[in-house]
Design an enzyme around this catalytic site. Structure first.
Site, PDB file in Angstrom:
ATOM      1  N   SER A  64      84.566  57.487  31.757  1.00 17.81           N
ATOM      2  CA  SER A  64      85.208  56.413  32.508  1.00 17.81           C
ATOM      3  C   SER A  64      84.219  55.348  32.977  1.00 17.81           C
ATOM      4  O   SER A  64      83.606  54.665  32.172  1.00 17.81           O
ATOM      5  CB  SER A  64      85.986  57.016  33.682  1.00 17.81           C
ATOM      6  OG  SER A  64      86.766  56.059  34.327  1.00 17.81           O
ATOM      7  N   ASP A 276      87.863  49.411  33.235  1.00 18.18           N
ATOM      8  CA  ASP A 276      86.658  50.234  33.270  1.00 18.18           C
ATOM      9  C   ASP A 276      86.371  50.716  31.852  1.00 18.18           C
ATOM     10  O   ASP A 276      87.008  50.275  30.893  1.00 18.18           O
ATOM     11  CB  ASP A 276      86.802  51.393  34.254  1.00 18.18           C
ATOM     12  CG  ASP A 276      87.894  52.372  33.857  1.00 18.18           C
ATOM     13  OD1 ASP A 276      88.731  52.028  32.997  1.00 18.18           O
ATOM     14  OD2 ASP A 276      87.920  53.488  34.398  1.00 18.18           O
ATOM     15  N   ALA A 371      92.328  52.169  45.266  1.00 15.28           N
ATOM     16  CA  ALA A 371      91.730  50.844  45.400  1.00 15.28           C
ATOM     17  C   ALA A 371      90.976  50.438  44.141  1.00 15.28           C
ATOM     18  O   ALA A 371      90.880  49.258  43.803  1.00 15.28           O
ATOM     19  CB  ALA A 371      90.786  50.822  46.604  1.00 15.28           C
ATOM     20  N   ASN A 372      90.457  51.426  43.409  1.00 16.27           N
ATOM     21  CA  ASN A 372      89.647  51.124  42.233  1.00 16.27           C
ATOM     22  C   ASN A 372      90.459  50.663  41.033  1.00 16.27           C
ATOM     23  O   ASN A 372      89.883  50.278  40.013  1.00 16.27           O
ATOM     24  CB  ASN A 372      88.802  52.338  41.850  1.00 16.27           C
ATOM     25  CG  ASN A 372      89.636  53.574  41.554  1.00 16.27           C
ATOM     26  OD1 ASN A 372      90.760  53.485  41.071  1.00 16.27           O
ATOM     27  ND2 ASN A 372      89.077  54.742  41.835  1.00 16.27           N
ATOM     28  N   SER A 457      81.612  63.520  45.893  1.00 12.84           N
ATOM     29  CA  SER A 457      82.233  62.868  44.747  1.00 12.84           C
ATOM     30  C   SER A 457      82.911  63.890  43.862  1.00 12.84           C
ATOM     31  O   SER A 457      82.422  65.007  43.692  1.00 12.84           O
ATOM     32  CB  SER A 457      81.172  62.109  43.942  1.00 12.84           C
ATOM     33  OG  SER A 457      81.715  61.654  42.713  1.00 12.84           O
ATOM     34  N   GLY A 458      84.039  63.519  43.275  1.00  9.36           N
ATOM     35  CA  GLY A 458      84.710  64.396  42.328  1.00  9.36           C
ATOM     36  C   GLY A 458      84.276  64.179  40.904  1.00  9.36           C
ATOM     37  O   GLY A 458      84.699  64.899  40.004  1.00  9.36           O
ATOM     38  N   ARG A 464      79.442  60.691  48.874  1.00 11.96           N
ATOM     39  CA  ARG A 464      79.663  59.263  49.095  1.00 11.96           C
ATOM     40  C   ARG A 464      79.874  58.977  50.580  1.00 11.96           C
ATOM     41  O   ARG A 464      80.518  59.752  51.282  1.00 11.96           O
ATOM     42  CB  ARG A 464      80.869  58.784  48.299  1.00 11.96           C
ATOM     43  CG  ARG A 464      80.722  58.996  46.790  1.00 11.96           C
ATOM     44  CD  ARG A 464      81.840  58.310  46.031  1.00 11.96           C
ATOM     45  NE  ARG A 464      81.759  58.573  44.613  1.00 11.96           N
ATOM     46  CZ  ARG A 464      80.964  57.922  43.772  1.00 11.96           C
ATOM     47  NH1 ARG A 464      80.176  56.974  44.225  1.00 11.96           N
ATOM     48  NH2 ARG A 464      80.957  58.227  42.492  1.00 11.96           N
TER      49      ARG A 464
END
Length: 501
Positions: A64, A276, A371-372, A457-458, A464
């Site tokens: 990603s 992305d 949001a991303n 983070s996943g 984060r």
């Protein structure tokens, strides 16, 4: 299940001793050189999952928004959804098993999940454009074939395209044709039918600049472009001919840096967007007459869509249950606007599309966006045909949607990475180390419209730090102060966090 054959083949994809990786919010991700054994074993797991569900299972090779040198893999369940949580645990266990323990782990999965080994298995595989993806895909295929599974390798696809292929195959073609052409025809027809009903504000032809993050999006958008070329002119930037994947471009860069990607010049009023690396995120942006940059991220997209849908339901007299699902990373001002102004209920889940999607399915109309740029809206046919009004308001820049965007204040956020921390309350409260959450709360009180949290983070082996406030300066300062707390209380190593203001 021929475990002897599995052992022999597994030895060709040997796991580095002691390496432990976790199946995160979107599968496994790390530097590509550490993934060969992971890919082989996920091929094995996909076959078992296919046999258990008696369905086609997907395997996507991608990382990603991660840097080009990384890669990753995730499994796609029968309805085109993320892998079931119980099978995520199996994935982690199988990936982390030492070489001699692989047969026992496979046998344990078969027993626990009551897998009928006489069932056939069919796996569909796809990959992004990373240099490592083709070789790693072959490792997946090796795992599939050693357990007798059948497969179809689609080659280069976006992540949404693979999810589509899985769903189409398991719906017996009712959802659509499981081909790239079928995907392009289905989505482009919906787009053309919608835009044909909407005025174009005097434009003869719409145009949009698309930042493709030097990834798969450029290739697939070119394949799709001729299906809607009469209604939309697409100008591609960061199309992979120059530059590195996700480097100074892409949805994650634009969202976090609050500025256009490298290589794209913007003029006032131009429509722009960014994908992305695997084209499953999108954010929109434009410059106003004064040259100021405006981002329409997932929070604003969700706010626009859900607010419009609520008004529409009132107009048509439908009493349907509408809910908006966000994560802790949602901009606080969008949450307040939805709850306090629009009176739309908002629910918070853990980070990751799989968590938002499952929550959204609880409502008659569920809207979810991170949001991303990950997200969608799930709504009934009764309102689907009228969604065109939202497109019209967004297009002319003068309707309620445009005014609403102006009323939502951007609370800036900054992310920093530090050591491992455990959390609760949809990842908004730190449980360990002791005293960290209380110290964060004290810092937040010093600023206006502020909040902050820390979470593992996943998708990467990092922690984060998130901070937001009513100005960039305040957000930067709060992020720095929280980062110092993490460094001091969570065993930070190396150089101390440095201020960015």
């Amino acid at each position: 299940m021929d475990l002897e054959a599995v052992c022999k083949r597994s030895a060709l994809h040997a796991k580095p001793r002691g390496l432990i990786l976790q199946y995160g919010t979107a599968g496994f991700r790390t530097n590509a050189q550490h993934l060969d054994h992971i890919m082989f074993r996920m091929g094995l797991l996909a076959v078992l999952r296919s046999k258990q569900t008696r369905s086609t299972i997907g395997v996507m090779v991608t990382a990603s928004h991660n840097p080009e040198e990384d890669n990753g893999v995730k499994l796609v369940d029968p309805l085109g959804e993320m892998l079931a949580p119980s099978w995520e645990e199996h994935a982690t266990c199988l990936a982390s098993a030492e070489e001699q323990d692989v047969p026992q782990v496979l046998a344990a999965i078969v027993e626990k999940e009551a897998v009928d080994l006489t069932q056939t298995a069919f796996i569909v595989i796809a990959r992004d454009t990373r240099p490592s993806s083709e070789k790693l895909s072959q490792s997946v295929i090796d795992g599939v074939t050693v357990l007798g599974g059948q497969f179809h390798d689609y080659g280069l696809l976006t992540t949404p395209q693979l999810h589509y292929m899985v769903y189409c195959r398991n719906s017996g073609g009712r959802y659509g044709q499981a081909t790239v052409e079928g995907y392009c025809q289905k989505l482009s027809k919906a787009f053309v039918d919608l835009t044909n009903q909407v005025s174009c504000s005097g434009d003869v032809k719409r145009s949009v600049k698309v930042d493709c993050a030097n990834g798969i999006g450029a290739l697939k958008l070119r394949e799709m472009e001729h299906y809607f070329s009469r209604g939309l002119s697409v100008l591609l930037f960061n199309d992979g001919t120059e530059g590195r994947l996700n480097h100074l471009c892409g949805a994650d860069f634009v969202k976090s840096q609050q500025k256009p990607p490298q290589g794209m010049e913007m003029k006032s009023g131009e429509r722009c967007c960014s994908f992305d690396g695997d084209a499953d995120r999108i954010v929109y942006y434009y410059c106003d007459a004064d040259g100021h940059f405006h981002l329409i991220d997932g929070d604003k997209i969700a706010t626009l869509i859900s607010s419009f849908l609520k008004e529409l339901l009132l107009e048509i007299g439908e009493s349907l249950n509408l809910g908006v699902v966000q994560t802790a990373y949602a901009n606080g001002s969008s949450t307040r606007y939805l709850e306090e102004v629009m009176k739309v209920p908002v629910y918070c889940t853990k980070t990751g599309v799989k968590h938002l999607h499952h929550k959204a399915q609880e409502f008659d109309i569920g809207v979810y966006f991170e949001a991303n740029g990950h997200g969608t809206a799930l709504f009934s046919e009764a309102v689907e045909v009228k969604i065109k009004r939202l497109a019209q308001e967004l297009d002319d820049g003068k309707g309620k949607a445009a005014r609403m965007l102006a009323s939502i204040i951007d609370l800036f956020n900054q992310v920093a990475d530090r050591r491992v921390i455990s959390t609760t309350d949809a990842e908004r409260q730190a449980v360990t180390p002791p005293g960290l959450q209380e110290a964060i709360n004290d810092l937040v009180k010093k600023y206006t419209l502020a909040r902050a949290f820390v979470r593992p983070s996943g998708t990467e082996d990092i922690v984060r730090v998130y901070a937001e406030a009513n100005s960039q300066e305040s957000a930067d300062r709060l992020a720095y102060e929280v980062s110092l707390l993490v460094f001091q209380l969570a065993g930070g190593i190396g150089e101390r966090p440095q201020p960015t203001f």
